[in-house]
Scaffold this active site. Sequence first.
Site, mmCIF file in Angstrom:
data_model
loop_
_atom_site.group_PDB
_atom_site.id
_atom_site.type_symbol
_atom_site.label_atom_id
_atom_site.label_comp_id
_atom_site.label_asym_id
_atom_site.label_seq_id
_atom_site.Cartn_x
_atom_site.Cartn_y
_atom_site.Cartn_z
ATOM 1 N N ASN A 193 0.845 -1.194 0.000
ATOM 2 C CA ASN A 193 0.000 0.000 0.000
ATOM 3 C C ASN A 193 0.878 1.241 0.000
ATOM 4 O OD1 ASN A 193 -2.320 -1.676 0.351
ATOM 5 N ND2 ASN A 193 -1.863 -1.780 2.529
ATOM 6 N N HIS A 212 6.352 -2.002 3.190
ATOM 7 C CA HIS A 212 6.216 -3.389 3.612
ATOM 8 C C HIS A 212 5.295 -4.121 2.656
ATOM 9 C CE1 HIS A 212 3.117 -1.004 5.686
ATOM 10 N NE2 HIS A 212 2.354 -2.093 5.707
ATOM 11 N N HIS A 259 2.611 -7.232 2.365
ATOM 12 C CA HIS A 259 1.744 -8.174 3.070
ATOM 13 C C HIS A 259 1.733 -9.477 2.278
ATOM 14 C CE1 HIS A 259 -0.421 -5.168 5.645
ATOM 15 N NE2 HIS A 259 0.009 -4.357 4.680
#
Length: 114
Positions: free
Chosen positions: A87, A100, A102
């Site tokens: 995101n 990051h 996911h």
Amino acid sequence: MQDCLFCKIVKREIPADIVYEDEQVLAFNDINPQAPTHVLVIPKQHIATLNDIEEQDQGLVGRLPLIAARLAGERGHADAGYRVVMNCNDQGGQTVYHIHMHLMAGRRFTWPAG
């Protein structure tokens, strides 16, 4: 960076359920999992958003999907499938400003996403 949650996890100032670590990357179980397997894969180097990635970061950032795929395989999700998501900024759903990935698996995902 001093208040970055993920930087504090890298420095071991905040505990996390770490599932993978090397010199450049750290992976840990999400504290609010959205799937039976939900792992966050982060670079140890602080990069706030996808918009902040620079040319010299491409090798480091390229390790994130490599490690996510390895973890998915180790957990038996490679053949059935899994989802990886990154995101960027508020409208993209980013809540921690340290890039990051996911890794989510263990259930069927629908499209369009959220």
